[in-house]
Design an enzyme around this catalytic site. Structure first.
Site, PDB file in Angstrom:
ATOM      1  N   SER A 193       4.965   3.613  -4.562  1.00 55.31           N
ATOM      2  CA  SER A 193       3.587   4.097  -4.409  1.00 55.31           C
ATOM      3  C   SER A 193       3.214   4.643  -3.040  1.00 55.31           C
ATOM      4  O   SER A 193       2.176   5.267  -2.904  1.00 55.31           O
ATOM      5  CB  SER A 193       2.607   2.990  -4.773  1.00 55.31           C
ATOM      6  N   SER A 208       0.970   5.212  -6.682  1.00 55.96           N
ATOM      7  CA  SER A 208      -0.451   4.930  -6.802  1.00 55.96           C
ATOM      8  C   SER A 208      -1.258   5.215  -5.526  1.00 55.96           C
ATOM      9  O   SER A 208      -2.479   5.283  -5.613  1.00 55.96           O
ATOM     10  CB  SER A 208      -0.628   3.465  -7.204  1.00 55.96           C
ATOM     11  N   LYS A 211      -6.012   2.096   1.782  1.00 55.15           N
ATOM     12  CA  LYS A 211      -5.969   2.044   0.312  1.00 55.15           C
ATOM     13  C   LYS A 211      -6.883   0.938  -0.200  1.00 55.15           C
ATOM     14  O   LYS A 211      -6.991  -0.125   0.430  1.00 55.15           O
ATOM     15  CB  LYS A 211      -4.515   1.809  -0.114  1.00 55.15           C
TER      16      LYS A 211
END
Ligand code: GLN
Length: 488
Positions: free
Chosen positions: A177, A153, A78
């Site tokens: 997330s 997210s 990420k």
């Protein structure tokens, strides 16, 4: 190529170890899939194909001596986790093309294990959001239905794993997330106990809630990744001394006698019936393997979302004050004086969701409202922790939905932020109490995946992963692919 793609991370690691496939071959396969699917999915912000191939070649000689089951396995990270020499921008304009001069602790540990990074994954700007639509780099699309969001997210991470662009990914979870996008994309993801994984090099959103964790195709793959990244790190004072390397070997699938609580307050208004049914069917599978599942009352649910958003925004407003155009990333091209430089950089550099959170956070921390909001939220957080403590006196694990619905359509959520915030109701409790929680695929509705959540007591990762593994031994939801292929 197709067979390789359908292997789990552990199966691929074993095939590499056995010499059946080379690391370069595995890496090239992933890069080919990325070339084919990225134009419609947008999972990556930065693809690092050349570095990945170079590393794959370099690692090959060490295969025989490899200790980690993930040696040679291609993965992705990420974009809020620092990677030395590879752009890391949190999907924000304000970080520009910031390229960290150092690796996050987790990046270091995966490098040590011999994993191959394919690049950096799309996300909501600064991890604020539930859809990956607040990214400066455009939304990621859900591989099961490209008209829908992948969740957020860590939407790029979940979509990339589901789309077979990588064998596992690292995400971060402040209020869901990892788990919510895992649920929307039909992959498995775990947010570990707060402190289990070092946050050194994780770009902070809300430091008291943030944790890094894996998204992968199965609970067993997640266990292997967690084994590699967890443990004490002296650069993160909140990191814990957890025993290394024990999660994968503990996966027996034996859950006989395990007591699982089903919080009835998580099955009320707002929950789609198809999701409720899939989670209840999950309970039946776990019972068939010898666990007992029992409904119980967990009455604090209505306080979860307000408490989370007050604390998360308060911490975010403080953490994000460092982006001012002076030290990192992007700077407004025109300004009159220093104050104007700050104002313009922040006005032009942050997206509207991030600004909303900074404003909210600044408000709840302001002297007139601190006691009414922030202090109150901390008090409620303590009550939530106590409620979990009481629940875990009775139960080994809790089973809940991950999200009230399946993945919404693109463009549907941002128009009503309050509704979007409310959809975090089932995931934020584990962050507020610092507990381990996992999302696993447990069904489908209208062709898109549904997820079930298992929450454990602090440091109860082994039990959480073992229950998920038991479920996956008897079901094949986690093996299904949006492209119609099935993992062995
Ligand atoms: N959707 C939640 C939020 O927007 C959770 C995000 C996260 O876990 N990073 O804050």
């Amino acid at each position: 190529m197709k067979e390789l793609l359908e292997l789990s991370a552990l199966e691929l690691g074993a095939a590499i170890k056995a010499g059946d496939v080379s690391i370069a071959e595995a890496t090239q396969t992933a890069l080919d899939v990325m070339a084919e699917r990225e134009p419609s999915l947008n999972c990556f912000i930065t693809a690092a194909g050349e570095q990945a191939m170079a590393r794959a070649q370099a690692l090959q000689a060490g295969v025989k001596d490899a200790k980690s089951p993930l040696y040679g396995v291609p993965m992705a990270i990420k974009d809020n986790i620092c990677t030395k020499g590879v752009k890391t921008c949190c999907a924000s304009k304000i970080l520009g093309d910031f390229t960290p001069p150092y690796d996050a602790a987790v990046t270091e540990r995966l490098t040590e294990a011999g994993a191959v990074s394919l690049g950096k994954l799309n996300m909501d700007e600064f991890a604020m959001g539930s859809t990956t639509e607040t990214s400066f780099y455009g939304p990621t699309r859900n591989p099961w239905d490209t008209g829908r969001v992948p969740g957020g997210s860590s939407g790029g991470a979940a979509a990339a794993v589901a789309a077979r662009e990588c064998w596992f990914a690292l995400g971060s979870d402040t209020g869901g997330s990892i788990r919510q996008p895992a649920s929307f994309c039909g992959v498995t993801g775990i947010k570990p106990t707060y402190g289990t994984v070092s946050r050194y090099g994780l770009i902070a959103y809300a430091s008291s809630l943030d944790q890094i964790g894996p998204l992968a195709r199965s609970a067993a793959d997640c266990a292997a990744v967690l084994d590699a990244i967890q443990g004490k790190d002296k650069r993160d004072a909140t990191s814990l001394d957890v025993p290394a390397g024990s999660l994968l070997s503990g996966l027996t699938g034996d859950i006989r006698g395990m007591k699982i609580g089903l919080p009835s307050d998580c099955f009320g208004e707002g929950l789609e019936p198809q999701v409720a049914d899939a989670v209840k069917a999950t309970a039946a599978v776990l019972e068939a393997r010898g666990a007992t599942v029992e409904p119980f009352s967990f009455p604090l649910m209505k306080y979860m979302v307000p408490t989370y958003y007050i604390i998360a925004c308060a911490e975010a407003s403080s953490n994000l004050s460092r982006y001012d155009g002076v030290k990192y990333g992007w700077r407004a091209p025109e300004y009159e004086d220093l104050t104007d430089l700050y104002c313009r950089t922040r006005t032009e550099g942050f997206g509207s969701e991030v600004k909303r959170r900074i404003l909210l956070g600044t408000f709840v921390l302001s002297s007139g409202y601190y006691d009414a909001y922030y202090k109150k939220a901390l008090q409620v957080k303590a009550l939530i922790k106590e409620a979990f403590d009481r629940a875990f006196e009775q139960y080994d694990l809790l089973l809940t939905p991950v999200a009230p619905t399946t993945a919404p359509k693109l463009g549907e959520s941002l128009s009503d932020p309050l509704k979007m915030y409310l959809s975090d109701i089932y995931t934020v409790p584990a962050n507020l109490a610092g507990l381990p929680a996992l999302s696993m695929p447990c069904g489908f509705d209208g062709g898109v995946p549904i997820g079930a959540q298992l929450i454990g007591p602090a440091l109860g990762e082994a039990a959480v992963l073992n229950a998920a593994h038991a479920f996956q031994l008897d079901t094949d939801y986690h093996r299904r692919s949006p492209y119609g292929k099935e993992v062995k």
